[in-house]
Design a protein around this motif. Structure first.
Motif, PDB file in Angstrom:
ATOM      1  N   THR A  13       0.815  -1.222   0.000  1.00 27.74           N
ATOM      2  CA  THR A  13       0.000   0.000   0.000  1.00 27.74           C
ATOM      3  C   THR A  13       0.844   1.264   0.000  1.00 27.74           C
ATOM      4  O   THR A  13       0.350   2.326  -0.375  1.00 27.74           O
ATOM      5  CB  THR A  13      -0.951   0.015   1.194  1.00 27.74           C
ATOM      6  OG1 THR A  13      -0.194  -0.122   2.398  1.00 27.74           O
ATOM      7  CG2 THR A  13      -1.967  -1.119   1.104  1.00 27.74           C
ATOM      8  N   PHE A  14       2.115   1.163   0.391  1.00 27.50           N
ATOM      9  CA  PHE A  14       2.978   2.343   0.373  1.00 27.50           C
ATOM     10  C   PHE A  14       3.216   2.835  -1.051  1.00 27.50           C
ATOM     11  O   PHE A  14       3.637   3.970  -1.264  1.00 27.50           O
ATOM     12  CB  PHE A  14       4.321   2.026   1.032  1.00 27.50           C
ATOM     13  CG  PHE A  14       5.090   0.914   0.369  1.00 27.50           C
ATOM     14  CD1 PHE A  14       4.999  -0.385   0.829  1.00 27.50           C
ATOM     15  CD2 PHE A  14       5.893   1.177  -0.740  1.00 27.50           C
ATOM     16  CE1 PHE A  14       5.698  -1.408   0.213  1.00 27.50           C
ATOM     17  CE2 PHE A  14       6.600   0.159  -1.351  1.00 27.50           C
ATOM     18  CZ  PHE A  14       6.496  -1.136  -0.872  1.00 27.50           C
ATOM     19  N   SER A  58     -13.041  10.051  -0.592  1.00 23.28           N
ATOM     20  CA  SER A  58     -12.171  10.312   0.548  1.00 23.28           C
ATOM     21  C   SER A  58     -11.301   9.089   0.788  1.00 23.28           C
ATOM     22  O   SER A  58     -11.498   8.041   0.169  1.00 23.28           O
ATOM     23  CB  SER A  58     -12.987  10.649   1.795  1.00 23.28           C
ATOM     24  OG  SER A  58     -13.825   9.565   2.155  1.00 23.28           O
ATOM     25  N   ARG A  59     -10.332   9.248   1.695  1.00 22.75           N
ATOM     26  CA  ARG A  59      -9.470   8.114   2.015  1.00 22.75           C
ATOM     27  C   ARG A  59      -9.055   8.194   3.472  1.00 22.75           C
ATOM     28  O   ARG A  59      -8.994   9.260   4.072  1.00 22.75           O
ATOM     29  CB  ARG A  59      -8.235   8.050   1.094  1.00 22.75           C
ATOM     30  CG  ARG A  59      -6.998   8.828   1.573  1.00 22.75           C
ATOM     31  CD  ARG A  59      -7.109  10.284   1.264  1.00 22.75           C
ATOM     32  NE  ARG A  59      -5.877  10.994   1.584  1.00 22.75           N
ATOM     33  CZ  ARG A  59      -5.783  11.851   2.579  1.00 22.75           C
ATOM     34  NH1 ARG A  59      -6.811  12.081   3.374  1.00 22.75           N
ATOM     35  NH2 ARG A  59      -4.632  12.494   2.795  1.00 22.75           N
ATOM     36  N   ASP A  60      -8.797   7.030   4.010  1.00 25.82           N
ATOM     37  CA  ASP A  60      -8.294   6.895   5.367  1.00 25.82           C
ATOM     38  C   ASP A  60      -6.920   6.249   5.238  1.00 25.82           C
ATOM     39  O   ASP A  60      -6.809   5.036   5.076  1.00 25.82           O
ATOM     40  CB  ASP A  60      -9.248   6.012   6.172  1.00 25.82           C
ATOM     41  CG  ASP A  60      -8.698   5.643   7.537  1.00 25.82           C
ATOM     42  OD1 ASP A  60      -9.319   4.812   8.220  1.00 25.82           O
ATOM     43  OD2 ASP A  60      -7.650   6.181   7.927  1.00 25.82           O
ATOM     44  N   ASN A  61      -5.900   7.075   5.281  1.00 31.60           N
ATOM     45  CA  ASN A  61      -4.545   6.560   5.061  1.00 31.60           C
ATOM     46  C   ASN A  61      -4.183   5.482   6.073  1.00 31.60           C
ATOM     47  O   ASN A  61      -3.602   4.452   5.725  1.00 31.60           O
ATOM     48  CB  ASN A  61      -3.508   7.682   5.139  1.00 31.60           C
ATOM     49  CG  ASN A  61      -3.700   8.721   4.077  1.00 31.60           C
ATOM     50  OD1 ASN A  61      -4.757   9.348   4.008  1.00 31.60           O
ATOM     51  ND2 ASN A  61      -2.704   8.928   3.245  1.00 31.60           N
ATOM     52  N   SER A 114       0.290   4.497  -8.997  1.00 35.49           N
ATOM     53  CA  SER A 114       1.488   5.028  -8.353  1.00 35.49           C
ATOM     54  C   SER A 114       1.882   6.393  -8.881  1.00 35.49           C
ATOM     55  O   SER A 114       2.874   6.962  -8.438  1.00 35.49           O
ATOM     56  CB  SER A 114       2.656   4.049  -8.519  1.00 35.49           C
ATOM     57  OG  SER A 114       2.897   3.813  -9.882  1.00 35.49           O
ATOM     58  N   ILE A 115       1.109   6.940  -9.827  1.00 35.01           N
ATOM     59  CA  ILE A 115       1.403   8.265 -10.374  1.00 35.01           C
ATOM     60  C   ILE A 115       0.175   9.125 -10.178  1.00 35.01           C
ATOM     61  O   ILE A 115      -0.925   8.762 -10.603  1.00 35.01           O
ATOM     62  CB  ILE A 115       1.756   8.183 -11.873  1.00 35.01           C
ATOM     63  CG1 ILE A 115       2.982   7.293 -12.067  1.00 35.01           C
ATOM     64  CG2 ILE A 115       1.998   9.569 -12.433  1.00 35.01           C
ATOM     65  CD1 ILE A 115       3.299   7.030 -13.526  1.00 35.01           C
ATOM     66  N   SER A 116       0.343  10.272  -9.558  1.00 37.24           N
ATOM     67  CA  SER A 116      -0.813  11.094  -9.216  1.00 37.24           C
ATOM     68  C   SER A 116      -1.039  12.256 -10.171  1.00 37.24           C
ATOM     69  O   SER A 116      -1.900  13.086  -9.934  1.00 37.24           O
ATOM     70  CB  SER A 116      -0.671  11.630  -7.794  1.00 37.24           C
ATOM     71  OG  SER A 116       0.494  12.424  -7.687  1.00 37.24           O
ATOM     72  N   THR A 117      -0.276  12.321 -11.240  1.00 33.60           N
ATOM     73  CA  THR A 117      -0.439  13.452 -12.166  1.00 33.60           C
ATOM     74  C   THR A 117      -1.402  13.155 -13.304  1.00 33.60           C
ATOM     75  O   THR A 117      -1.918  14.070 -13.929  1.00 33.60           O
ATOM     76  CB  THR A 117       0.920  13.859 -12.758  1.00 33.60           C
ATOM     77  OG1 THR A 117       1.540  12.704 -13.343  1.00 33.60           O
ATOM     78  CG2 THR A 117       1.814  14.431 -11.671  1.00 33.60           C
TER      79      THR A 117
END
Length: 124
Positions: A28-29, A71-74, A100-103
């Motif tokens: 998950t990291f 939403s998310r709960d890290n 893995s890429i947020s762009t």
């Protein structure tokens, strides 16, 4: 590898609400973004919403704006899609996805990992 398991789908009347959950496990990291897509019979998979895992920044498809909240709960490695004012045209299988890429976040090809999908049916 990242494993994703969706839950929370079901049958709801028009105007109702549902909350979908997506539990992530494994590496998950490596998750930078989590997205929700949907696919209705005979149609292509389409983007609904996405959240950047580290910052919480959110993105929505136009028809989801004002009705859906991602939403998310890290800490819990879980993502959510709260859906209100549901319409019959929201009926689809909803998939969560992780990348893995947020762009780049609006195309299915931007995501490496997918859940099995959960059915959402909105009756009129």
């Amino acid at each position: 590898q990242v494993q994703l398991v969706e839950s929370g789908g079901g049958l709801v009347q028009a105007g109702g609400s549902l909350r979908l959950s997506c539990a992530a496990s494994g590496r998950t990291f490596s998750i930078s973004v989590m997205g929700w897509f949907r696919q209705a019979p005979g149609k292509e998979r389409e983007f609904v919403a996405a959240v950047v895992w580290s910052t919480g920044s959110t993105y929505y498809e136009d028809s989801a704006k004002g009705r859906f909240t991602i939403s998310r709960d890290n800490a819990g490695n879980t993502g959510y899609l709260q859906m209100h004012s549901l319409k019959p045209e929201d009926t689809a299988v909803y998939y969560c996805a992780a990348g893995s890429i947020s762009t780049t976040i609006r195309r299915p090809s931007d995501y490496a990992y997918w859940g099995q999908g959960t059915q959402v049916t909105v009756s009129s």
